[in-house]
Design an enzyme around this catalytic site. Structure first.
Site, PDB file in Angstrom:
ATOM      1  N   LYS A 156      53.938  -4.360  11.959  1.00 25.91           N
ATOM      2  CA  LYS A 156      52.585  -4.147  12.470  1.00 25.91           C
ATOM      3  C   LYS A 156      51.986  -5.509  12.826  1.00 25.91           C
ATOM      4  O   LYS A 156      51.901  -6.398  11.974  1.00 25.91           O
ATOM      5  CB  LYS A 156      51.732  -3.452  11.414  1.00 25.91           C
ATOM      6  CG  LYS A 156      50.280  -3.340  11.858  1.00 25.91           C
ATOM      7  CD  LYS A 156      49.483  -2.403  11.000  1.00 25.91           C
ATOM      8  CE  LYS A 156      48.023  -2.449  11.390  1.00 25.91           C
ATOM      9  NZ  LYS A 156      47.208  -1.544  10.606  1.00 25.91           N
ATOM     10  N   LYS A 196      54.081  -1.030  15.675  1.00 28.12           N
ATOM     11  CA  LYS A 196      52.692  -0.887  16.127  1.00 28.12           C
ATOM     12  C   LYS A 196      52.160  -2.227  16.585  1.00 28.12           C
ATOM     13  O   LYS A 196      52.353  -3.201  15.859  1.00 28.12           O
ATOM     14  CB  LYS A 196      51.896  -0.368  14.933  1.00 28.12           C
ATOM     15  CG  LYS A 196      50.432  -0.162  15.148  1.00 28.12           C
ATOM     16  CD  LYS A 196      49.855   0.324  13.842  1.00 28.12           C
ATOM     17  CE  LYS A 196      48.383   0.558  13.972  1.00 28.12           C
ATOM     18  NZ  LYS A 196      47.808   0.908  12.686  1.00 28.12           N
TER      19      LYS A 196
HETATM   20  C1  PBG Z   1      44.358  -0.242   9.459  1.00 31.33           C
HETATM   21  C2  PBG Z   1      44.770   0.552  10.648  1.00 31.33           C
HETATM   22  C3  PBG Z   1      44.555   0.155  11.959  1.00 31.33           C
HETATM   23  C4  PBG Z   1      45.055   1.157  12.768  1.00 31.33           C
HETATM   24  C5  PBG Z   1      45.596   2.139  11.945  1.00 31.33           C
HETATM   25  N1  PBG Z   1      45.427   1.743  10.621  1.00 31.33           N
HETATM   26  C6  PBG Z   1      43.837  -0.981  12.538  1.00 31.33           C
HETATM   27  C7  PBG Z   1      43.871  -2.302  11.924  1.00 31.33           C
HETATM   28  O1  PBG Z   1      44.874  -2.734  11.365  1.00 31.33           O
HETATM   29  O2  PBG Z   1      42.838  -2.964  12.020  1.00 31.33           O
HETATM   30  C8  PBG Z   1      45.015   1.126  14.252  1.00 31.33           C
HETATM   31  C9  PBG Z   1      45.252   2.379  14.972  1.00 31.33           C
HETATM   32  C10 PBG Z   1      44.869   2.335  16.404  1.00 31.33           C
HETATM   33  O3  PBG Z   1      44.430   1.307  16.951  1.00 31.33           O
HETATM   34  O4  PBG Z   1      44.994   3.387  17.045  1.00 31.33           O
HETATM   35  N2  PBG Z   1      44.812   0.086   8.241  1.00 31.33           N
END
Ligand code: PBG
Length: 333
Positions: free
Chosen positions: A204, A258
């Site tokens: 991520k 991601k």
């Molecule tokens: C955080 C989380 C994020 C997303 C899912 N879980 C954002 C972040 O890390 O700030 C992003 C999902 C998306 O942008 O569709 N735990």
């Protein structure tokens, strides 16, 4: 004197033969996309309204538990195997250690139960991270301006336990703390929840493409600084392999990469290297960009959505987490 030019009479190899008719294109397609490849992310909230639009994500609504259950029924009817839950909780519930994240009667346990009542055959995956419940918007506990790893692990393990205990089929840690998969796996094993899947956000990245999501879950207004001390640097690919290897050794069943389209190289690398179910997350910013282009008439929605989702399958993903899931499944139906 000019050189006489001898064109070949005809090409022998004609790749266009295999593209000439719809039936032959279908016959030789190397990958397929079906509703079974999709995971539908649902933003849920504890507010009074049943459905509340998200400004930066046209077509996406924050849903009450009752509406989330309706969405799960819709997912089932469309052939979508799983929904993924993300919470928007009242600001008054937020604090430094994310107390509300481990409330057994909190928003996510409520939604899990409502969904399991309405559509027990649908898989429910939950986000394990503290950011939706902290008053500083970070995924971990903040001490002296730093996100502290190990105290966060205890919170995450308890949060995963609460979700699994309420009936979640899969917990998906998205926090990027070191050792979180092991901490969660141990908590599940110790509490007779060994069948719960851990679908880890193993790779991520710290990404600008999460912007609309933070608006949807209500963490953007409080977030101080960025998440670069725990989420990955977008300059790195090999580091993703180390992150994935660690999560697998700690007990993860499946992986998430991601964001999605800008990271197809990582999807390919991870899925080819590990041969473990790998999901790509077409995140909120990707969704927002495409919706903006649709609204302007610059892209054809149906074609662009299916092409973008198919790209993940071609790159080696087992499936895709996408806000387009229901719309895409309807187009396939
Ligand atoms: C955080 C989380 C994020 C997303 C899912 N879980 C954002 C972040 O890390 O700030 C992003 C999902 C998306 O942008 O569709 N735990």
């Amino acid at each position: 004197m000019t050189m006489p030019f001898q064109p070949a009479a005809f090409p022998y190899a004609r790749p266009r033969r295999l593209r000439s008719q719809p039936w032959v294109r279908r016959l030789v397609a190397e990958t397929t996309l079906t509703p079974a490849d999709l995971i539908w992310p649902l933003i849920v909230h504890d507010g009074a309204e049943d459905r509340q639009p998200v400004a930066s994500m046209p077509g996406v609504f924050r849903l009450s538990p009752k509406e989330a259950a309706k969405a799960a029924v819709e997912a089932r009817d469309l052939g979508i195997p799983m929904v993924a839950l993300f919470p928007n909780v009242n600001d008054g519930l937020k604090d430094n250690v994310a107390t509300a994240a481990t409330d057994p009667d909190g928003l996510i346990p409520d939604c899990i139960r409502a969904i399991k009542d309405a559509a027990p055959e649908i898989g429910v995956m939950t986000d394990v991270a503290l950011d939706c419940y902290t008053d500083h918007g970070h995924d971990g506990v903040l001490e002296d301006g730093r996100i502290v790893n190990d105290p966060t692990l205890e919170r995450l393990a308890e949060q995963a336990f609460i979700h699994a205990h309420a009936g979640a089929d899969a917990v998906a840690p998205s926090d990027m703390m070191d050792g979180r998969v092991q901490a969660i796996r141990e908590a599940l094993e110790a509490n007779a929840l060994s069948d719960t899947l851990i679908i880890s956000y193993a790779a991520k990245y710290a990404s600008a493409f999460y912007g609309p999501y933070r608006d949807a879950v209500g963490s953007s207004k409080s977030l101080t600084g960025d998440k670069k001390t725990y989420q990955m640097d977008f300059a790195n690919a090999e580091e993703a392999l180390r992150e994935v290897a660690m999560d697998l050794s700690e007990g993860a069943d499946a992986l998430i990469v991601k964001p999605g389209l800008p990271y197809l190289d990582i999807v390919r690398l991870v899925s080819q290297t590990f041969k473990v179910p790998t999901f790509a997350y077409q995140v909120s910013g990707e969704y927002a960009m495409m919706q903006a282009a649709f609204a302007n008439g610059w892209l054809d929605p149906d074609r662009a959505i299916l092409e973008s989702l198919h790209a993940f399958k071609r790159a080696g993903a087992s499936g895709v987490i996408s806000y387009f899931a229901p719309q895409a499944a309807r187009m396939m139906g």
